[in-house]
Motif scaffolding. Structure first.
Motif, PDB file in Angstrom:
ATOM      1  N   THR A  38     -12.029  92.296  49.406  1.00  0.00           N
ATOM      2  CA  THR A  38     -11.326  92.060  48.138  1.00  0.00           C
ATOM      3  C   THR A  38     -11.331  93.340  47.313  1.00  0.00           C
ATOM      4  O   THR A  38     -12.029  94.298  47.643  1.00  0.00           O
ATOM      5  CB  THR A  38     -11.997  90.942  47.310  1.00  0.00           C
ATOM      6  OG1 THR A  38     -13.113  91.485  46.592  1.00  0.00           O
ATOM      7  CG2 THR A  38     -12.472  89.781  48.176  1.00  0.00           C
ATOM      8  N   LEU A  39     -10.590  93.324  46.229  1.00  0.00           N
ATOM      9  CA  LEU A  39     -10.618  94.446  45.286  1.00  0.00           C
ATOM     10  C   LEU A  39     -11.398  94.104  44.029  1.00  0.00           C
ATOM     11  O   LEU A  39     -11.275  94.778  43.010  1.00  0.00           O
ATOM     12  CB  LEU A  39      -9.186  94.874  44.942  1.00  0.00           C
ATOM     13  CG  LEU A  39      -8.517  95.746  46.012  1.00  0.00           C
ATOM     14  CD1 LEU A  39      -7.045  95.938  45.719  1.00  0.00           C
ATOM     15  CD2 LEU A  39      -9.226  97.088  46.137  1.00  0.00           C
ATOM     16  N   GLY A  40     -12.198  93.047  44.087  1.00  0.00           N
ATOM     17  CA  GLY A  40     -13.044  92.706  42.943  1.00  0.00           C
ATOM     18  C   GLY A  40     -12.259  92.401  41.684  1.00  0.00           C
ATOM     19  O   GLY A  40     -12.651  92.771  40.572  1.00  0.00           O
ATOM     20  N   GLN A  41     -11.151  91.667  41.860  1.00  0.00           N
ATOM     21  CA  GLN A  41     -10.248  91.421  40.730  1.00  0.00           C
ATOM     22  C   GLN A  41     -10.881  90.645  39.595  1.00  0.00           C
ATOM     23  O   GLN A  41     -10.398  90.702  38.460  1.00  0.00           O
ATOM     24  CB  GLN A  41      -9.011  90.650  41.232  1.00  0.00           C
ATOM     25  CG  GLN A  41      -8.226  91.350  42.318  1.00  0.00           C
ATOM     26  CD  GLN A  41      -8.612  90.917  43.718  1.00  0.00           C
ATOM     27  OE1 GLN A  41      -9.771  90.611  43.980  1.00  0.00           O
ATOM     28  NE2 GLN A  41      -7.645  90.883  44.639  1.00  0.00           N
ATOM     29  N   LYS A  42     -11.958  89.909  39.871  1.00  0.00           N
ATOM     30  CA  LYS A  42     -12.612  89.106  38.845  1.00  0.00           C
ATOM     31  C   LYS A  42     -13.809  89.830  38.223  1.00  0.00           C
ATOM     32  O   LYS A  42     -14.526  89.252  37.412  1.00  0.00           O
ATOM     33  CB  LYS A  42     -13.084  87.773  39.446  1.00  0.00           C
ATOM     34  CG  LYS A  42     -11.975  86.924  40.024  1.00  0.00           C
ATOM     35  CD  LYS A  42     -11.068  86.360  38.953  1.00  0.00           C
ATOM     36  CE  LYS A  42     -10.074  85.370  39.555  1.00  0.00           C
ATOM     37  NZ  LYS A  42      -9.148  84.816  38.520  1.00  0.00           N
ATOM     38  N   LEU A  56      -7.029  96.195  36.831  1.00  0.00           N
ATOM     39  CA  LEU A  56      -8.340  96.311  37.462  1.00  0.00           C
ATOM     40  C   LEU A  56      -8.291  96.476  38.984  1.00  0.00           C
ATOM     41  O   LEU A  56      -9.029  97.322  39.521  1.00  0.00           O
ATOM     42  CB  LEU A  56      -9.208  95.105  37.086  1.00  0.00           C
ATOM     43  CG  LEU A  56     -10.648  95.139  37.618  1.00  0.00           C
ATOM     44  CD1 LEU A  56     -11.396  96.352  37.094  1.00  0.00           C
ATOM     45  CD2 LEU A  56     -11.392  93.854  37.243  1.00  0.00           C
ATOM     46  N   PRO A  57      -7.473  95.718  39.729  1.00  0.00           N
ATOM     47  CA  PRO A  57      -7.503  95.900  41.184  1.00  0.00           C
ATOM     48  C   PRO A  57      -7.239  97.333  41.628  1.00  0.00           C
ATOM     49  O   PRO A  57      -7.962  97.868  42.476  1.00  0.00           O
ATOM     50  CB  PRO A  57      -6.414  94.940  41.677  1.00  0.00           C
ATOM     51  CG  PRO A  57      -6.344  93.882  40.628  1.00  0.00           C
ATOM     52  CD  PRO A  57      -6.582  94.605  39.332  1.00  0.00           C
ATOM     53  N   GLU A  58      -6.246  97.976  41.050  1.00  0.00           N
ATOM     54  CA  GLU A  58      -5.947  99.348  41.464  1.00  0.00           C
ATOM     55  C   GLU A  58      -6.983 100.338  40.950  1.00  0.00           C
ATOM     56  O   GLU A  58      -7.279 101.336  41.616  1.00  0.00           O
ATOM     57  CB  GLU A  58      -4.541  99.736  41.012  1.00  0.00           C
ATOM     58  CG  GLU A  58      -3.447  99.109  41.858  1.00  0.00           C
ATOM     59  CD  GLU A  58      -3.679  99.306  43.366  1.00  0.00           C
ATOM     60  OE1 GLU A  58      -3.843 100.480  43.793  1.00  0.00           O
ATOM     61  OE2 GLU A  58      -3.706  98.313  44.102  1.00  0.00           O
ATOM     62  N   VAL A  59      -7.537 100.060  39.783  1.00  0.00           N
ATOM     63  CA  VAL A  59      -8.613 100.921  39.286  1.00  0.00           C
ATOM     64  C   VAL A  59      -9.814 100.836  40.223  1.00  0.00           C
ATOM     65  O   VAL A  59     -10.425 101.851  40.585  1.00  0.00           O
ATOM     66  CB  VAL A  59      -8.998 100.549  37.844  1.00  0.00           C
ATOM     67  CG1 VAL A  59     -10.275 101.276  37.400  1.00  0.00           C
ATOM     68  CG2 VAL A  59      -7.853 100.892  36.892  1.00  0.00           C
TER      69      VAL A  59
END
Length: 247
Positions: A38-42, A56-59
């Protein structure tokens, strides 16, 4: 060339768990491969905020790529499943993606979370299950030959019973603690581990709490710990080489 593959749930797992390990084995010529589900979106957006929730996902992808460069992780695969919902990912799809990765890179050693996810985080539990499933599938002559020639991983490693950053400094004799089958002295790479952790700027509060408390003397950056799920007998425990009995 030997290969070490990590299968983790979130950006920053690699810096928490295997930063020094990556530096050590990359310097020895081992190929280091990381799958991040995952990209840790939460996750957090920083305190104070560094970005918006939508950004946040792209960061976090950028933070992950920066950490991988610092740690000499040569290949990064990001799957992009939903943070905190990884258990809902299609099982066959995850099996296919991880099997393809294993058969492409043919690692001798694979590292992931233990079945309880270290801290019972549902994504950690899910990636442990998916990884074990794919390790078995990758070796199966009957499963999806279109994904590559079958490959038998020789050793599967889990996180230990205790949080790895709570282990004492790696001074001989090594502590004989349950679940600590491998303890690596990463003091030569502690500064790079610190830099990789700090690259995950959005997640700094939790990183600081685990690794950089006010009274910290640096011991939490000196060792990394693994539990053997299965693999060749390693003799004396703890061992200081993940490839013991393989090379």
């Amino acid at each position: 060339m030997a290969c070490l593959l990590y299968s983790y749930a979130h950006p920053d797992d690699e810096s928490f768990l295997v930063a020094g390990t990556s530096c050590r084995y990359a310097a020895e010529g081992v190929s280091i491969v990381l799958a991040t589900a995952t990209l840790g979106q939460k996750g957090k957006v920083g305190e104070p905020a560094i970005c918006t929730r939508q950004e946040l996902p792209e960061v976090r992808r950028g933070e992950l790529e920066e950490a991988c460069a610092l740690l000499d992780i040569g290949h990064l695969e990001v799957f992009g499943y939903q943070d905190k919902h990884l258990s809902e990912a299609p099982a066959e799809e995850m099996r296919e993606r991880l099997t393809r990765l294993i058969r492409r890179w043919r690692p001798e050693v694979v590292c992931t979370f233990d079945p309880h996810g270290l801290n019972q985080h549902p994504d950690h539990v899910a990636i442990s299950r998916f990884t074990s499933d794919a390790v078995a599938a990758a070796a199966d002559l009957r499963y999806r030959i279109d994904l590559g020639a079958p490959h038998q991983v020789q050793r599967l490693l889990w996180t230990p019973f205790e949080a790895p950053w709570d282990f004492p400094a790696p001074e001989p004799p090594w502590p004989r603690r349950p679940g600590a089958d491998f303890i690596l002295d990463i003091r030569p790479h502690s500064q790079r581990k610190a830099a990789a952790l700090k690259a995950h700027r959005t997640q700094w509060p939790s990183i600081q709490r685990c690794f950089f408390p006010q009274d910290e003397d640096g011991t939490r950056l000196q060792s990394e710990v693994f539990r053997q799920a299965w693999g060749p007998e390693i003799g004396e425990r703890p061992c200081d080489d993940l490839f013991a009995g393989i090379r």
